[in-house]
Design an enzyme around this catalytic site. Structure first.
Site, PDB file in Angstrom:
ATOM      1  N   LYS A 118       1.052  -1.403  -0.270  1.00  0.00           N
ATOM      2  CA  LYS A 118       0.287   0.101  -0.539  1.00  0.00           C
ATOM      3  C   LYS A 118       0.940   1.038   0.459  1.00  0.00           C
ATOM      4  O   LYS A 118       0.647   2.073  -0.803  1.00  0.00           O
ATOM      5  CB  LYS A 118      -1.088  -0.169   1.298  1.00  0.00           C
ATOM      6  N   GLN A 127      -4.861  -0.592   9.671  1.00  0.00           N
ATOM      7  CA  GLN A 127      -5.071  -2.198   9.699  1.00  0.00           C
ATOM      8  C   GLN A 127      -5.614  -3.764  10.150  1.00  0.00           C
ATOM      9  O   GLN A 127      -5.010  -3.118  11.164  1.00  0.00           O
ATOM     10  CB  GLN A 127      -3.103  -2.686   8.983  1.00  0.00           C
ATOM     11  N   ASP A 177     -11.340   3.129   3.682  1.00  0.00           N
ATOM     12  CA  ASP A 177     -11.784   1.416   3.959  1.00  0.00           C
ATOM     13  C   ASP A 177     -13.423   1.542   3.475  1.00  0.00           C
ATOM     14  O   ASP A 177     -14.028   0.617   3.756  1.00  0.00           O
ATOM     15  CB  ASP A 177     -11.417   0.982   4.378  1.00  0.00           C
TER      16      ASP A 177
END
Length: 296
Positions: free
Chosen positions: A58, A102, A125
């Protein structure tokens, strides 16, 4: 990886590469014309090998697109309060437009509390209840990355999906439910199926679009697929390989048999997977534009 005939292959890897190039070009325009650099902060708590690989990818792709990439790694014994304070600081940081924590988090930390602390405008997200609600009511939401990637692949392949019968297998908050909402937005007739759906093969057989996100290796059999259907396989399952110590990746769909019937199908790997990070970058760009009042 199972070989799919070229005319039936939905190549997520190639699509994601094109999407990243488009994002990089838009980021350059923002920097040149407005002096704004989109910023993404990724927070990781503890050491998880799979998460570590994902976070590094990422951050690497964020930088390659010309965005500010901020990586915050915290020890596994970090308290929930310490993590919440970091998230709140990132919420207030004008250089950060997207925040991603995460998962999984250590057991002593309440993941929902942490994710809900991220302000919806920076929730790249798409997991915050406000974004979930906006998506379900047709509002301006940040959409979870994996279903967003699936939707982009479908629209690129099919164009207008209005009136098509779509079946989503799997009802998770991360993929299944938002995927159903995105298909409804495209005027599909949507069935959200799951492990307790009666006569699942018959339900799938009626579908023009099948999105498999159930997490069971090759659960969807080839004979379930209607001739001419489009299949998006979200599953990534690791199985023992033929050689000792080797493993192989398979999806939730029996790819080789399904490809005999489908007009288009994603491979595993190389289908939906690459789209997820590309869509994270897309969400960060979108969040940046909205926060600066620059969205098209």
């Amino acid at each position: 990886m199972t070989t799919i005939p070229p005319e039936k292959l939905i190549d997520g890897k190639a699509f994601a590469e094109g999407l990243r190039k488009q994002i990089a070009a838009e980021v350059q325009v923002l920097r040149d014309q407005h002096g704004i650099q989109p910023g993404l902060a990724v927070v990781m708590v503890g050491e998880d090998p799979a998460s570590d690989v994902y976070v590094r990818s990422k951050c690497k792709q964020t930088g390659e697109c010309g965005m500010l990439s901020v990586e915050r790694r915290l020890p596994a014994d970090t308290s929930e309060n310490e993590l919440l304070l970091l998230v709140e600081a990132l919420n207030k940081d004008p250089a950060i437009h997207g925040i991603l924590v995460q998962l999984p988090l250590p057991r002593h930390i309440n993941a929902d509390r942490v994710l809900n602390t991220i302000v919806p405008e920076k929730d790249v997200d798409g997991f915050h209840p406000v974004n979930v609600g906006l998506l379900s009511t047709g509002g301006q939401a940040l959409v979870p990355c994996t279903p967003l990637g699936c939707s982009l692949l479908l629209k690129d392949r099919l164009g207008d999906m209005s009136g098509m019968n779509a079946v989503v297998i799997g009802r998770s908050n991360i993929v299944g439910k938002p995927m159903a909402q995105l298909l409804l937005k495209e005027n599909c007739t949507v069935t959200l199926a799951h492990s307790r759906t009666r006569d699942l093969p018959a339900v799938v057989k009626a579908a023009d679009i099948v999105v498999a996100a159930v997490g069971i290796p090759e659960m969807v059999k080839g004979e379930w697929i209607k001739d001419g259907a489009t299949v998006i396989d979200v599953g990534i399952n690791r199985l023992p390989g033929s050689a000792e110590g080797k493993s192989r990746l398979v999806g939730d769909v029996e790819t080789a048999e399904a490809a005999k019937h489908a007009a288009g199908i994603t491979p595993v790997p190389g289908g939906v997977g690459p789209m997820t990070i590309a869509c994270l970058l897309r969400n960060t760009l979108t969040a940046c534009k909205r926060l600066h009042g620059l969205e098209d």
